[in-house]
Each structure stands twice: as structure tokens, then as C-alpha cells.
Design a protein around this motif. Structure first.
Motif, short mmCIF file in Angstrom:
data_model
loop_
_atom_site.label_atom_id
_atom_site.label_comp_id
_atom_site.label_asym_id
_atom_site.label_seq_id
_atom_site.Cartn_x
_atom_site.Cartn_y
_atom_site.Cartn_z
N ARG A 40 0.83 -1.36 0.16
CA ARG A 40 -0.45 0.26 -0.26
C ARG A 40 1.13 1.62 0.04
N ARG A 41 2.05 1.46 0.32
CA ARG A 41 3.24 2.11 0.55
C ARG A 41 3.17 2.62 -0.58
N GLN A 42 4.27 1.73 -1.27
CA GLN A 42 4.10 1.59 -2.21
C GLN A 42 3.01 2.18 -3.15
N HIS A 43 2.22 2.21 -3.13
CA HIS A 43 0.99 2.53 -4.61
C HIS A 43 1.18 3.96 -3.93
N GLU A 44 0.58 4.26 -2.66
CA GLU A 44 0.49 5.73 -2.69
C GLU A 44 1.98 6.32 -3.04
N ALA A 45 2.90 6.11 -2.97
CA ALA A 45 4.18 7.04 -3.08
C ALA A 45 3.73 6.86 -4.78
N LEU A 46 3.94 6.18 -5.65
CA LEU A 46 3.99 6.22 -7.03
C LEU A 46 2.92 7.53 -7.54
N ILE A 47 1.98 6.83 -6.90
CA ILE A 47 1.28 7.72 -6.55
C ILE A 47 1.23 9.36 -6.85
N LEU A 48 1.75 9.91 -5.81
CA LEU A 48 2.30 11.23 -5.29
C LEU A 48 3.49 11.37 -5.60
N GLY A 49 4.43 10.61 -6.03
CA GLY A 49 5.77 10.31 -6.56
C GLY A 49 5.41 10.94 -8.46
N THR A 50 4.37 10.29 -9.28
CA THR A 50 3.84 11.14 -10.92
C THR A 50 3.07 12.14 -10.88
N SER A 51 2.94 13.30 -9.47
CA SER A 51 1.76 13.56 -9.57
C SER A 51 2.22 15.28 -10.29
N ARG A 52 1.72 16.02 -11.14
CA ARG A 52 1.99 16.85 -11.50
C ARG A 52 0.35 17.88 -11.91
N ASP A 53 1.31 18.74 -12.47
CA ASP A 53 -0.04 19.67 -12.83
C ASP A 53 -0.56 19.72 -14.13
N GLY A 54 -0.92 20.17 -14.51
CA GLY A 54 -1.64 19.55 -15.74
C GLY A 54 -2.95 20.26 -16.09
N GLN A 55 -3.92 19.74 -17.11
CA GLN A 55 -5.21 19.43 -17.25
C GLN A 55 -5.65 18.75 -16.92
N CYS A 56 -7.20 18.06 -16.60
CA CYS A 56 -7.57 16.46 -16.16
C CYS A 56 -8.03 16.43 -16.80
N SER A 57 -7.95 14.82 -17.92
CA SER A 57 -8.54 14.40 -19.05
C SER A 57 -9.95 14.08 -18.88
N ASP A 58 -10.40 14.23 -17.48
CA ASP A 58 -12.09 14.38 -17.82
C ASP A 58 -12.65 14.83 -17.09
N CYS A 59 -12.44 16.27 -16.54
CA CYS A 59 -12.66 17.54 -16.72
C CYS A 59 -12.36 18.15 -17.08
N ALA A 60 -11.21 18.19 -17.53
CA ALA A 60 -10.73 19.32 -18.34
C ALA A 60 -10.77 20.27 -17.73
N ARG A 61 -10.04 20.72 -16.22
CA ARG A 61 -10.09 21.79 -15.34
C ARG A 61 -8.36 21.50 -14.95
#
Length: 112
Positions: A40-61
Motif C-alpha cells: 500500500r505504501r509503495q502504491h501511494e508513493a507511486l501515485i504521489l510521486g508521479t503527480s503533476r500540474d496539468g489539464q484533467c483528462s476527465d473534466c478538462a480543468r
């Protein structure tokens, strides 16, 4: 940080464990709960470690985007990489809820 190369094997038959509470690994002695917590810790680290600013592909914000991938399910072909999306936190939560609802419905349908 300690890295284990053990291919964990958790006994799930009494007296060493059960299907609901597997016993410690027969190779290294780590508990099943400790392995699950590390995954679980590794999965969470992957999600947070790859986060970035940009345009959401679902809501376009324009927002902070987080990696989202559907969970592996028994009906997915083994070894198939499921698609990865980068979604804002609101869309990420919605996609997770939808994925869990779909899986629950499939299991209920299979049980009946």
C-alpha cells in the motif's frame, strides 16, 4: 531501508495460519499484514510521486493531476497492463468509486 528478495509464501492452513489470517512467511518470517502495508505504501508513493500540474483528462480543468489505473480484477487477462490516466483529485475519487461499484456488481452477478 531493508530490501527483501524473498518470494514470500504465507501458510494458509491450520495450525500455521488460515485463509483469512495467513501465517508469517515461511522464508523470511515477515507477516502478511506487514507485506500488505508495504505494498500500500509503495502504491501511494507511486501515485504521489508521479503527480503533476496539468489539464484533467476527465473534466478538462487545470489542477494537480494524480496517476489513476483500474484495479486488476479476475476477469482481466493476466499480464495485461491496464490504461493509466492522470486525473484531478475529484475525478480520481469518482473513477475509483465507479471502478469499485463495477467490480462489486460483477461479483454479485457471478454469485447469483
Amino acid at each position: 531501508m531493508k530490501v527483501s528478495l524473498c518470494k514470500h509464501s504465507f501458510p494458509c492452513q491450520p495450525p500455521h495460519g488460515s485463509i483469512f489470517r495467513p501465517g508469517p512467511c515461511t522464508g523470511c518470517g515477515i507477516t502478511y499484514a506487514e507485506v500488505q502495508a508495504e505494498l500500500r505504501r509503495q502504491h501511494e508513493a507511486l501515485i504521489l510521486g508521479t503527480s503533476r500540474d496539468g489539464q484533467c483528462s476527465d473534466c478538462a480543468r487545470q489542477k494537480r493531476l494524480f496517476r489513476w489505473q483500474p484495479q486488476d480484477q479476475p476477469w482481466h487477462e493476466a499480464g495485461t497492463e491496464l490504461p493509466i490516466s492522470f486525473l484531478c483529485i475529484d475525478c480520481w475519487n469518482g473513477a475509483t468509486a465507479t471502478d469499485e461499484t463495477l467490480a462489486d456488481a460483477m461479483f454479485k452477478e457471478a454469485a447469483s
